[in-house]
Design a protein around this motif. Structure first.
Motif, PDB file in Angstrom:
ATOM      1  N   THR A  21       0.797  -1.224   0.000  1.00  0.00           N
ATOM      2  CA  THR A  21       0.000   0.000   0.000  1.00  0.00           C
ATOM      3  C   THR A  21       0.830   1.274   0.000  1.00  0.00           C
ATOM      4  OG1 THR A  21      -0.160  -0.112   2.404  1.00  0.00           O
ATOM      5  CG2 THR A  21      -1.965  -1.092   1.151  1.00  0.00           C
ATOM      6  N   ASP A  22       2.026   1.232   0.588  1.00  0.00           N
ATOM      7  CA  ASP A  22       2.869   2.431   0.654  1.00  0.00           C
ATOM      8  C   ASP A  22       4.145   2.272  -0.187  1.00  0.00           C
ATOM      9  OD1 ASP A  22       4.019   0.525   2.275  1.00  0.00           O
ATOM     10  OD2 ASP A  22       3.962   1.729   4.103  1.00  0.00           O
ATOM     11  N   GLU A  23       4.039   1.495  -1.257  1.00  0.00           N
ATOM     12  CA  GLU A  23       5.205   1.161  -2.073  1.00  0.00           C
ATOM     13  C   GLU A  23       5.897   2.371  -2.692  1.00  0.00           C
ATOM     14  OE1 GLU A  23       2.954  -0.106  -6.226  1.00  0.00           O
ATOM     15  OE2 GLU A  23       3.275  -1.640  -4.689  1.00  0.00           O
ATOM     16  N   GLU A  24       5.123   3.366  -3.138  1.00  0.00           N
ATOM     17  CA  GLU A  24       5.733   4.526  -3.791  1.00  0.00           C
ATOM     18  C   GLU A  24       6.582   5.332  -2.815  1.00  0.00           C
ATOM     19  OE1 GLU A  24       3.131   6.858  -6.265  1.00  0.00           O
ATOM     20  OE2 GLU A  24       2.199   5.062  -7.078  1.00  0.00           O
ATOM     21  N   LYS A  25       6.038   5.589  -1.619  1.00  0.00           N
ATOM     22  CA  LYS A  25       6.799   6.342  -0.606  1.00  0.00           C
ATOM     23  C   LYS A  25       8.037   5.567  -0.181  1.00  0.00           C
ATOM     24  CE  LYS A  25       5.261   9.101   2.332  1.00  0.00           C
ATOM     25  NZ  LYS A  25       4.718  10.040   3.271  1.00  0.00           N
ATOM     26  N   ALA A  26       7.889   4.258   0.002  1.00  0.00           N
ATOM     27  CA  ALA A  26       9.024   3.424   0.413  1.00  0.00           C
ATOM     28  C   ALA A  26      10.118   3.467  -0.650  1.00  0.00           C
ATOM     29  CB  ALA A  26       8.558   1.997   0.654  1.00  0.00           C
ATOM     30  N   CYS A  27       9.743   3.302  -1.896  1.00  0.00           N
ATOM     31  CA  CYS A  27      10.706   3.302  -2.993  1.00  0.00           C
ATOM     32  C   CYS A  27      11.440   4.641  -3.079  1.00  0.00           C
ATOM     33  CB  CYS A  27       9.995   2.985  -4.305  1.00  0.00           C
ATOM     34  SG  CYS A  27      11.125   2.744  -5.682  1.00  0.00           S
ATOM     35  N   GLU A  28      10.705   5.734  -2.959  1.00  0.00           N
ATOM     36  CA  GLU A  28      11.312   7.065  -3.008  1.00  0.00           C
ATOM     37  C   GLU A  28      12.335   7.248  -1.904  1.00  0.00           C
ATOM     38  OE1 GLU A  28       8.360  10.171  -2.966  1.00  0.00           O
ATOM     39  OE2 GLU A  28       7.243   9.243  -4.590  1.00  0.00           O
ATOM     40  N   GLU A  29      11.994   6.837  -0.678  1.00  0.00           N
ATOM     41  CA  GLU A  29      12.911   7.035   0.447  1.00  0.00           C
ATOM     42  C   GLU A  29      14.145   6.139   0.327  1.00  0.00           C
ATOM     43  OE1 GLU A  29      13.013   7.498   5.290  1.00  0.00           O
ATOM     44  OE2 GLU A  29      11.083   7.106   4.326  1.00  0.00           O
ATOM     45  N   ILE A  30      13.963   4.931  -0.152  1.00  0.00           N
ATOM     46  CA  ILE A  30      15.106   4.025  -0.342  1.00  0.00           C
ATOM     47  C   ILE A  30      16.044   4.571  -1.418  1.00  0.00           C
ATOM     48  CG2 ILE A  30      15.790   1.723  -1.140  1.00  0.00           C
ATOM     49  CD1 ILE A  30      13.075   0.755   0.183  1.00  0.00           C
ATOM     50  N   LYS A  31      15.478   5.023  -2.530  1.00  0.00           N
ATOM     51  CA  LYS A  31      16.299   5.602  -3.595  1.00  0.00           C
ATOM     52  C   LYS A  31      17.063   6.823  -3.096  1.00  0.00           C
ATOM     53  CE  LYS A  31      13.938   4.208  -7.820  1.00  0.00           C
ATOM     54  NZ  LYS A  31      13.253   4.699  -9.019  1.00  0.00           N
ATOM     55  N   ALA A  32      16.406   7.659  -2.296  1.00  0.00           N
ATOM     56  CA  ALA A  32      17.054   8.857  -1.752  1.00  0.00           C
ATOM     57  C   ALA A  32      18.216   8.478  -0.834  1.00  0.00           C
ATOM     58  CB  ALA A  32      16.032   9.721  -1.009  1.00  0.00           C
ATOM     59  N   LEU A  33      18.046   7.430  -0.040  1.00  0.00           N
ATOM     60  CA  LEU A  33      19.104   6.984   0.863  1.00  0.00           C
ATOM     61  C   LEU A  33      20.322   6.501   0.076  1.00  0.00           C
ATOM     62  CD1 LEU A  33      19.935   6.440   3.822  1.00  0.00           C
ATOM     63  CD2 LEU A  33      18.962   4.152   3.553  1.00  0.00           C
ATOM     64  N   PHE A  34      20.096   5.729  -0.979  1.00  0.00           N
ATOM     65  CA  PHE A  34      21.202   5.263  -1.820  1.00  0.00           C
ATOM     66  C   PHE A  34      21.878   6.455  -2.498  1.00  0.00           C
ATOM     67  CE2 PHE A  34      19.667   1.068  -1.102  1.00  0.00           C
ATOM     68  CZ  PHE A  34      20.636   0.173  -1.547  1.00  0.00           C
ATOM     69  N   ALA A  35      21.088   7.402  -3.019  1.00  0.00           N
ATOM     70  CA  ALA A  35      21.638   8.577  -3.704  1.00  0.00           C
ATOM     71  C   ALA A  35      22.464   9.441  -2.755  1.00  0.00           C
ATOM     72  CB  ALA A  35      20.522   9.402  -4.338  1.00  0.00           C
ATOM     73  N   ALA A  36      22.072   9.480  -1.468  1.00  0.00           N
ATOM     74  CA  ALA A  36      22.778  10.272  -0.462  1.00  0.00           C
ATOM     75  C   ALA A  36      23.974   9.509   0.106  1.00  0.00           C
ATOM     76  CB  ALA A  36      21.818  10.673   0.654  1.00  0.00           C
ATOM     77  N   LYS A  37      24.300   8.362  -0.490  1.00  0.00           N
ATOM     78  CA  LYS A  37      25.428   7.524  -0.047  1.00  0.00           C
ATOM     79  C   LYS A  37      25.301   7.165   1.431  1.00  0.00           C
ATOM     80  CE  LYS A  37      28.547   9.411  -3.499  1.00  0.00           C
ATOM     81  NZ  LYS A  37      29.833  10.069  -3.761  1.00  0.00           N
ATOM     82  N   PHE A  38      24.074   6.922   1.870  1.00  0.00           N
ATOM     83  CA  PHE A  38      23.775   6.521   3.238  1.00  0.00           C
ATOM     84  C   PHE A  38      24.227   7.560   4.266  1.00  0.00           C
ATOM     85  CE2 PHE A  38      23.851   2.715   0.682  1.00  0.00           C
ATOM     86  CZ  PHE A  38      22.683   2.076   1.055  1.00  0.00           C
ATOM     87  N   HIS A  39      24.371   8.810   3.820  1.00  0.00           N
ATOM     88  CA  HIS A  39      24.751   9.932   4.682  1.00  0.00           C
ATOM     89  C   HIS A  39      26.083   9.671   5.391  1.00  0.00           C
ATOM     90  CE1 HIS A  39      20.738  11.405   3.893  1.00  0.00           C
ATOM     91  NE2 HIS A  39      20.254  10.265   4.337  1.00  0.00           N
ATOM     92  N   GLU A  40      27.018   9.078   4.662  1.00  0.00           N
ATOM     93  CA  GLU A  40      28.309   8.730   5.251  1.00  0.00           C
ATOM     94  C   GLU A  40      29.360   9.824   5.104  1.00  0.00           C
ATOM     95  OE1 GLU A  40      29.236   4.944   3.484  1.00  0.00           O
ATOM     96  OE2 GLU A  40      28.050   3.909   4.992  1.00  0.00           O
ATOM     97  N   GLY A  41      28.998  10.949   4.538  1.00  0.00           N
ATOM     98  CA  GLY A  41      29.903  12.085   4.466  1.00  0.00           C
ATOM     99  C   GLY A  41      31.104  11.895   3.556  1.00  0.00           C
ATOM    100  N   GLU A  42      30.923  11.202   2.460  1.00  0.00           N
ATOM    101  CA  GLU A  42      32.026  10.996   1.511  1.00  0.00           C
ATOM    102  C   GLU A  42      32.181  12.216   0.639  1.00  0.00           C
ATOM    103  OE1 GLU A  42      31.413   7.480  -0.801  1.00  0.00           O
ATOM    104  OE2 GLU A  42      30.867   6.332   0.937  1.00  0.00           O
TER     105      GLU A  42
END
Length: 89
Positions: free
Chosen positions: A68-89
């Motif tokens: 039911t919440d697949e679109e929001k989940a997908c968006e947040e997961i993609k954002a996390l990968f794009a942000a390099k897991f916020h590891e400060g690289e």
């Protein structure tokens, strides 16, 4: 159902800290969330399964989200990968 791909772009890949951050995101959603290489998919809400993927930098992963919440989940997961897991690289 969403079936897409993600590239692991952070320096250390899907290691313990990155996997933990991913679990924080995936566990918030009711949808079934799976990651994998090719046809082999694992539960993206299971830390041990994520670590066993052995997804280093440069790996392309398949992301399958269904619920039911697949679109929001997908968006947040993609954002996390794009942000390099916020590891400060």
């Amino acid at each position: 159902m969403i079936d897409t791909s993600l590239d692991v772009i952070n320096k250390l890949g899907l290691h313990a800290r990155a996997s933990g951050k991913l679990i924080e995101v995936t566990s918030k959603y009711r949808s079934n969330i799976q990651l994998g290489k090719g046809k082999e998919l694992i539960d993206a809400k299971n830390i041990m399964s994520l670590l066993m993927l052995g997804a280093g930098k440069g790996t392309t992963l398949r992301l399958v989200v269904d619920g039911t919440d697949e679109e929001k989940a997908c968006e947040e997961i993609k954002a996390l990968f794009a942000a390099k897991f916020h590891e400060g690289e």
